[in-house]
Design a protein around this motif. Structure first.
Motif, PDB file in Angstrom:
ATOM      1  N   SER A   7       0.858  -1.181   0.000  1.00 61.02           N
ATOM      2  CA  SER A   7       0.000   0.000   0.000  1.00 61.02           C
ATOM      3  C   SER A   7       0.895   1.231   0.000  1.00 61.02           C
ATOM      4  N   GLN A   9       1.159   5.723  -1.102  1.00 56.35           N
ATOM      5  CA  GLN A   9       0.385   6.959  -1.106  1.00 56.35           C
ATOM      6  C   GLN A   9       1.108   7.992  -1.959  1.00 56.35           C
ATOM      7  N   ASN A  20      -4.317   7.135  -2.082  1.00 55.71           N
ATOM      8  CA  ASN A  20      -3.846   5.794  -1.740  1.00 55.71           C
ATOM      9  C   ASN A  20      -3.799   4.943  -3.003  1.00 55.71           C
TER      10      ASN A  20
END
Length: 262
Positions: A7, A9, A20
């Motif tokens: 993940s 950003q 995101n």
């Protein structure tokens, strides 16, 4: 070759927010090697559709060469996705041009910085449904950035008028954008529809709108000089639905087309 999911950003001035994203790439990536890049809309769907597992099978079986997948999330898809500078009859898609700027002017450079990569071998964009319309719009207007675009069940119904307010097929926005562009973009296009995408049939010709709108878009593309089998590929999936499950089953065909070595 096993995929690695992370993940991440990104900062967007165009969208005025932090974005995101899901990043999926081969483990132990070789920083000296130039990999292809795929930007895929609706990143929030990557985990539910098991994209990491799909790519694991695709790369293990040699369906495509390894590539880097970046899938930005959106929590405002009805405004951020659409056709740049052309909101629909409900004024949806007002931020589509902002999203296009984010992708083309901000996101790619930030990916390079985050991964310490100088360049990509190739850049491809794709999406599903409304995210597919967005991907097509971005690629169509930025063929200097993206060489290929893939669309599953694209929302090519995007229109200027409501059905009850004198709508005709000439009111479809993406078709008009294609029709009025002066120069033919240097772009390869992959399109997919399922025969069970929907039940709506505006003109009562026995063909669902999803397929009708896509076939009519292909007709407009052919008038511009695009040719099936050369720079347009169209897959009509018998029994295919407007679902992540259908897209997950058929995406390996897209990966093979975009990045395949055989």
């Amino acid at each position: 070759m096993k995929p690695f999911l992370q993940s991440v950003q990104f900062k967007s001035t165009a969208l005025k927010r932090l974005v995101n994203a899901d990043l999926i790439m081969p483990k132990n990536i070789d920083k000296k090697r130039a990999y292809p890049l795929l930007i895929l809309n609706d990143g929030q769907d990557m985990v539910p559709m098991k994209m990491k597992e799909i790519l694991g099978q695709v790369w293990e079986k040699g369906v495509s060469k390894p590539f880097i997948l970046v899938a930005p999330h959106t929590n405002n898809r009805l405004n951020e996705y659409g056709v740049s500078h052309h909101p629909d009859f409900k004024q949806r898609g007002k931020l589509a041009s902002n999203y296009a700027r984010f992708v083309t002017e901000e996101l790619i450079d930030q990916i390079k910085m985050q991964l310490s990569i100088d360049e990509f071998e190739d850049k491809v964009i794709g999406g599903f449904s409304l995210g597919g319309l967005s991907a097509f719009d971005i690629a169509w207007n930025h063929s200097d950035v993206f060489s290929k675009v893939g669309v599953c069940s694209g929302s090519f119904w995007w229109r200027k008028k409501d059905l009850k307010h004198g709508y005709t097929d000439a009111d479809r926005i993406m078709h008009e954008v294609v029709r009025t562009k002066q120069e033919k973009p240097n772009l390869k296009i992959w399109l997919q529809c399922g025969t069970l995408d929907e039940t709506a049939d505006r003109n009562h010709n026995g063909i669902i709108d999803s397929i009708d709108d896509t076939l009519d878009l292909i007709a407009e593309l052919e008038k511009k000089g695009f040719k099936k089998g050369e720079n347009i590929v169209y897959h009509e999936v018998i029994g295919g639905k407007h679902t992540l499950e259908t897209y997950g089953i058929f995406l390996p065909y897209f990966f093979n087309w975009a990045f395949g070595e055989r």
